[in-house]
Motif scaffolding. Structure first.
Motif, short mmCIF file in Angstrom:
data_model
loop_
_atom_site.label_atom_id
_atom_site.label_comp_id
_atom_site.label_asym_id
_atom_site.label_seq_id
_atom_site.Cartn_x
_atom_site.Cartn_y
_atom_site.Cartn_z
N ALA A 50 -13.14 24.45 47.01
CA ALA A 50 -13.44 23.32 46.13
C ALA A 50 -12.57 22.13 46.52
O ALA A 50 -11.39 22.29 46.85
N ALA A 51 -13.15 20.96 46.48
CA ALA A 51 -12.41 19.74 46.83
C ALA A 51 -11.27 19.51 45.83
O ALA A 51 -11.43 19.75 44.64
N PRO A 52 -10.12 19.06 46.31
CA PRO A 52 -9.00 18.81 45.42
C PRO A 52 -9.33 17.88 44.26
O PRO A 52 -8.86 18.10 43.13
N VAL A 53 -10.15 16.87 44.47
CA VAL A 53 -10.47 15.92 43.39
C VAL A 53 -11.22 16.61 42.26
O VAL A 53 -11.16 16.16 41.11
N VAL A 114 -17.43 21.43 34.91
CA VAL A 114 -17.47 21.98 36.27
C VAL A 114 -17.68 20.82 37.24
O VAL A 114 -18.44 19.90 36.96
N SER A 115 -17.01 20.90 38.38
CA SER A 115 -17.14 19.88 39.41
C SER A 115 -17.05 20.53 40.78
O SER A 115 -16.28 21.47 40.98
N GLY A 116 -17.86 20.01 41.71
CA GLY A 116 -17.75 20.48 43.08
C GLY A 116 -19.05 20.47 43.85
O GLY A 116 -19.06 20.43 45.07
N VAL A 117 -20.17 20.55 43.13
CA VAL A 117 -21.46 20.53 43.80
C VAL A 117 -22.32 19.46 43.12
O VAL A 117 -21.79 18.58 42.46
N LYS A 118 -23.64 19.50 43.27
CA LYS A 118 -24.50 18.53 42.59
C LYS A 118 -24.27 18.63 41.09
O LYS A 118 -24.04 19.73 40.56
#
Length: 134
Positions: A50-53, A114-118
């Motif tokens: 997962a991206a740090p942001v 949740v964050s990381g994809v569409k």
């Protein structure tokens, strides 16, 4: 004095386990955040890749959903339809799809972000987690 339901640690663990299972089944590297009804962080989990942001975005989406008592996508839609004034709303930073409130008996107990994809996939993972509560 009134009583209200709240998220226990066991509830949080059930939510995150189901959300993680959904993300892993789809091979989506996401960060999962769970907050209480006041938007206070109860859990943060960043999956491998997962991206740090995403560790900043997921809690912001969850806070927005908990404080607004509605999915964070509602704010994104209002802004996209020209209500740019919502960009100045206090305490609402995650006005992107992927924050889903946890509603039980008409009460908001918190939210999952949740964050990381569409964004629609983020929301899918959040909803899978919440569904584990039954």
């Amino acid at each position: 004095m009134e009583n209200k339901p709240y998220l226990t640690l066991a509830d949080v663990k059930r939510i995150v386990a189901a959300a993680e299972a959904e993300a892993l089944a789809q091979e989506w590297p996401v960060t999962i955040a769970i907050v209480d009804d006041g938007g206070h962080l109860l859990w943060l989990q960043r999956l491998d890749g997962a991206a740090p942001v995403s560790s900043h975005i997921a809690p912001a989406k969850a806070r927005t959903a908990a404080l607004g008592r509605r999915e964070s996508r509602v704010y994104e839609e209002m802004i996209n339809q020209g209500r740019a004034s919502f960009l100045s709303a206090p305490a609402l930073e995650g006005m992107l799809e992927g924050g889903v409130p946890i509603l039980v008996g008409g009460q908001c107990l918190g939210a999952v972000g949740v964050s990381g994809v569409k964004s629609s996939e983020d929301a899918q993972v959040a909803k899978a987690g919440i569904a584990a509560l039954g």
